[in-house]
Design a protein around this motif. Structure first.
Motif, PDB file in Angstrom:
ATOM      1  N   PRO A   1       0.826  -1.208   0.000  1.00  0.00           N
ATOM      2  CA  PRO A   1       0.000   0.000   0.000  1.00  0.00           C
ATOM      3  C   PRO A   1       0.864   1.264   0.000  1.00  0.00           C
ATOM      4  O   PRO A   1       1.931   1.320   0.622  1.00  0.00           O
ATOM      5  CB  PRO A   1      -0.809  -0.121   1.298  1.00  0.00           C
ATOM      6  N   GLY A   2       0.388   2.298  -0.723  1.00  0.00           N
ATOM      7  CA  GLY A   2       1.060   3.589  -0.724  1.00  0.00           C
ATOM      8  C   GLY A   2       2.140   3.757  -1.769  1.00  0.00           C
ATOM      9  O   GLY A   2       2.757   4.828  -1.847  1.00  0.00           O
ATOM     10  N   LEU A   3       2.375   2.744  -2.594  1.00  0.00           N
ATOM     11  CA  LEU A   3       3.449   2.831  -3.583  1.00  0.00           C
ATOM     12  C   LEU A   3       2.941   2.937  -5.018  1.00  0.00           C
ATOM     13  O   LEU A   3       3.735   2.906  -5.958  1.00  0.00           O
ATOM     14  CB  LEU A   3       4.393   1.623  -3.455  1.00  0.00           C
ATOM     15  N   ASP A   4       1.636   3.066  -5.197  1.00  0.00           N
ATOM     16  CA  ASP A   4       1.098   3.266  -6.539  1.00  0.00           C
ATOM     17  C   ASP A   4       1.267   4.729  -6.947  1.00  0.00           C
ATOM     18  O   ASP A   4       1.038   5.642  -6.144  1.00  0.00           O
ATOM     19  CB  ASP A   4      -0.395   2.912  -6.582  1.00  0.00           C
ATOM     20  N   THR A   5       1.646   4.973  -8.174  1.00  0.00           N
ATOM     21  CA  THR A   5       1.761   6.341  -8.678  1.00  0.00           C
ATOM     22  C   THR A   5       1.601   6.335 -10.194  1.00  0.00           C
ATOM     23  O   THR A   5       1.885   5.322 -10.850  1.00  0.00           O
ATOM     24  CB  THR A   5       3.109   6.981  -8.278  1.00  0.00           C
ATOM     25  N   ASN A   6       1.141   7.459 -10.745  1.00  0.00           N
ATOM     26  CA  ASN A   6       0.851   7.558 -12.171  1.00  0.00           C
ATOM     27  C   ASN A   6       1.712   8.621 -12.848  1.00  0.00           C
ATOM     28  O   ASN A   6       2.212   9.544 -12.191  1.00  0.00           O
ATOM     29  CB  ASN A   6      -0.628   7.905 -12.386  1.00  0.00           C
ATOM     30  N   ASP A   7       1.876   8.473 -14.152  1.00  0.00           N
ATOM     31  CA  ASP A   7       2.549   9.477 -14.985  1.00  0.00           C
ATOM     32  C   ASP A   7       3.913   9.874 -14.431  1.00  0.00           C
ATOM     33  O   ASP A   7       4.176  11.040 -14.141  1.00  0.00           O
ATOM     34  CB  ASP A   7       1.664  10.726 -15.130  1.00  0.00           C
ATOM     35  N   VAL A   8       4.791   8.881 -14.299  1.00  0.00           N
ATOM     36  CA  VAL A   8       6.114   9.157 -13.742  1.00  0.00           C
ATOM     37  C   VAL A   8       7.077   9.731 -14.771  1.00  0.00           C
ATOM     38  O   VAL A   8       8.180  10.176 -14.425  1.00  0.00           O
ATOM     39  CB  VAL A   8       6.739   7.882 -13.130  1.00  0.00           C
ATOM     40  N   ALA A   9       6.689   9.747 -16.042  1.00  0.00           N
ATOM     41  CA  ALA A   9       7.555  10.284 -17.097  1.00  0.00           C
ATOM     42  C   ALA A   9       6.894  11.512 -17.711  1.00  0.00           C
ATOM     43  O   ALA A   9       5.817  11.417 -18.305  1.00  0.00           O
ATOM     44  CB  ALA A   9       7.802   9.230 -18.173  1.00  0.00           C
ATOM     45  N   PRO A  10       7.496  12.689 -17.586  1.00  0.00           N
ATOM     46  CA  PRO A  10       6.882  13.906 -18.127  1.00  0.00           C
ATOM     47  C   PRO A  10       6.987  13.980 -19.643  1.00  0.00           C
ATOM     48  O   PRO A  10       7.843  13.332 -20.256  1.00  0.00           O
ATOM     49  CB  PRO A  10       7.706  15.023 -17.474  1.00  0.00           C
ATOM     50  N   ALA A  11       6.131  14.779 -20.245  1.00  0.00           N
ATOM     51  CA  ALA A  11       6.196  15.012 -21.689  1.00  0.00           C
ATOM     52  C   ALA A  11       7.477  15.756 -22.027  1.00  0.00           C
ATOM     53  O   ALA A  11       8.002  16.541 -21.226  1.00  0.00           O
ATOM     54  CB  ALA A  11       4.980  15.815 -22.138  1.00  0.00           C
TER      55      ALA A  11
END
Length: 422
Positions: free
Chosen positions: A84-94
């Motif tokens: 738990p707590g380690l999910d994240t989205n869009d780790v690479a910017p445009a």
């Protein structure tokens, strides 16, 4: 202390690599090439941007030409975990990827040219308060290749070319404490690196024109060792690293000094073999095999006289990051349909093999390129290329620091190009 920062930067940049190419390779050299998934690039030579792949192609030009390219990459990379707590989205910017090429024929035998583009670079951005901030964070690396070339036509069928490269690289890195079980905020700074440097390399190529409708090409770019210098601040320059443990468990994050440091990064060599065959007046196919020696990359090790790595690496070591890269291949096939004198349509597919063992900072995986593009010839001197690509990365599950992670996501690439003949 460029090296410290660069090391981390390179590590994190690999996290975004799955939306570009294997490792942290940049393939967005041209819009015309993107339309056919960069198939046949060492053999076609339809505009000055071909200089990025094979200098021998300059021998096919009878007029000077300038090509200016702009590509835009929009990744959608997500990371999930069973913890738990380690999910994240869009780790690479445009990111925007510009390039410029100029070819100048001297006579019927000799041509010269200049390419300014990038072979390597990318970035990742995890949230400042990410629980695994010690092995993730913010990382950016950019390399620019200044590449003058010369070609010589040996006879009607065989041409050769060669060039030298000055590679400028810059990188920055930030790492945070994350979850430590202490009262420290998770966004507490654990390491900051920044730096830049130069490296030198060379490239060669050959083109064999079987006839006006069939061509074969081969090119090779050497490994480039870049030496980065800059500033570093982190646990290896903290009070604890200097023997002061009065702050107890918090000492690695107390009294951090900013020091000078260096980092050597080996950018891999690249071998490419391509073919182009015009099967009818309206249709042509092309193909490429590209082989990148990622085993040259090695471990990331930052050095600084004032660093004392508290993990056991000893005095003079600011940071050590073990990497596990293997040589990888990229296979591409493309087609072109000559709709009219003014319009050419393109489509392509490529398989880009995984180069590195997946980690949180480098969730490398196999990528599938699906591309399409068009050329519009506005006049005898002026033409425009437009292309788009979906780069689909395979979902991959890996384990790091005893925790299981899954990385997944795609990228969309949009590219435009202007070509002008003098």
């Amino acid at each position: 202390m460029r090296i410290n920062k660069v090391a981390l930067a390179v590590t994190a940049l690999l996290a975004a690599s799955q939306v570009h190419a294997a490792g942290f390779q940049v393939s967005e050299h041209s819009a015309s090439g993107l339309g056919r998934a960069f198939a046949g690039e060492a053999a076609i030579g339809d505009d000055a941007a071909s200089l990025a792949r094979n200098p021998a192609l300059m021998a096919t030009f009878d007029k000077a030409q300038l090509s200016v390219v702009g590509s835009y990459v929009t990744p959608e990379i997500d990371v999930t975990s069973t913890t738990p707590g380690l999910d994240t989205n869009d780790v690479a910017p445009a990111q925007a990827v510009p390039a410029m090429y100029y070819i100048q024929p001297i006579n019927e035998k000799v041509a010269v040219g200049l390419a300014i583009y990038s072979n390597y670079g990318t970035g990742t951005e995890y949230p400042d308060d990410y629980a695994a901030g010690a092995i993730a964070g913010t990382t950016h690396i950019v390399s620019v290749n200044f590449n003058p070339n010369i070609s010589y036509r040996l006879n009607e069928q065989l041409s050769v070319g060669a060039g030298v490269s000055l590679v400028y690289a810059t990188a920055e890195l930030e790492r945070n404490v994350g979850y430590t079980g202490t009262l420290l905020p998770q966004d507490t700074n654990a390491a900051t690196m920044e730096g830049d440097g130069y490296g030198f390399g060379w490239n060669v190529g050959a083109l064999y024109e079987i006839n006006k409708n069939n061509r074969l090409g081969i090119s090779y770019k050497s490994k480039v060792k870049t030496e980065l210098e800059g500033d570093y601040k982190g646990t290896s320059t903290s009070a604890a690293s200097r023997g002061d443990t009065t702050a107890g468990a918090l000492s690695p994050f107390v009294g951090q000094k900013t020091v000078d440091g260096t980092l050597d990064i080996n950018l891999p060599s690249i071998l490419e073999v391509s073919g182009y065959h015009k099967l009818t007046d309206k249709f042509a196919v092309s193909y490429s095999w590209m082989y990148t020696t990622w085993s040259d990359f090695g471990d990331i090790e930052a050095k600084g006289a004032e660093c004392n790595d508290i993990t056991g690496a000893g005095p003079g070591t600011c940071l050590v990051k073990k990497e596990d890269f293997n040589n990888s291949s990229r296979y591409a096939i493309g087609g072109e349909y000559y709709l009219s004198e003014a319009f050419t349509l393109r489509a392509g597919y490529a398989l880009d093999e995984q180069a590195g063992e997946a980690t949180l900072s480098i969730p490398d995986t196999d990528r599938h390129w699906y591309t399409a593009g068009v050329t519009y010839k506005a006049s005898q001197a002026l033409s425009f290329d437009f292309a788009a690509a979906l780069v689909a990365g395979d979902e991959i599950t890996f384990e790091e620091e005893g925790t299981s992670f899954t990385s997944s996501g795609d990228a969309y690439i949009y590219s435009a190009q202007m070509n002008y003949s003098f």
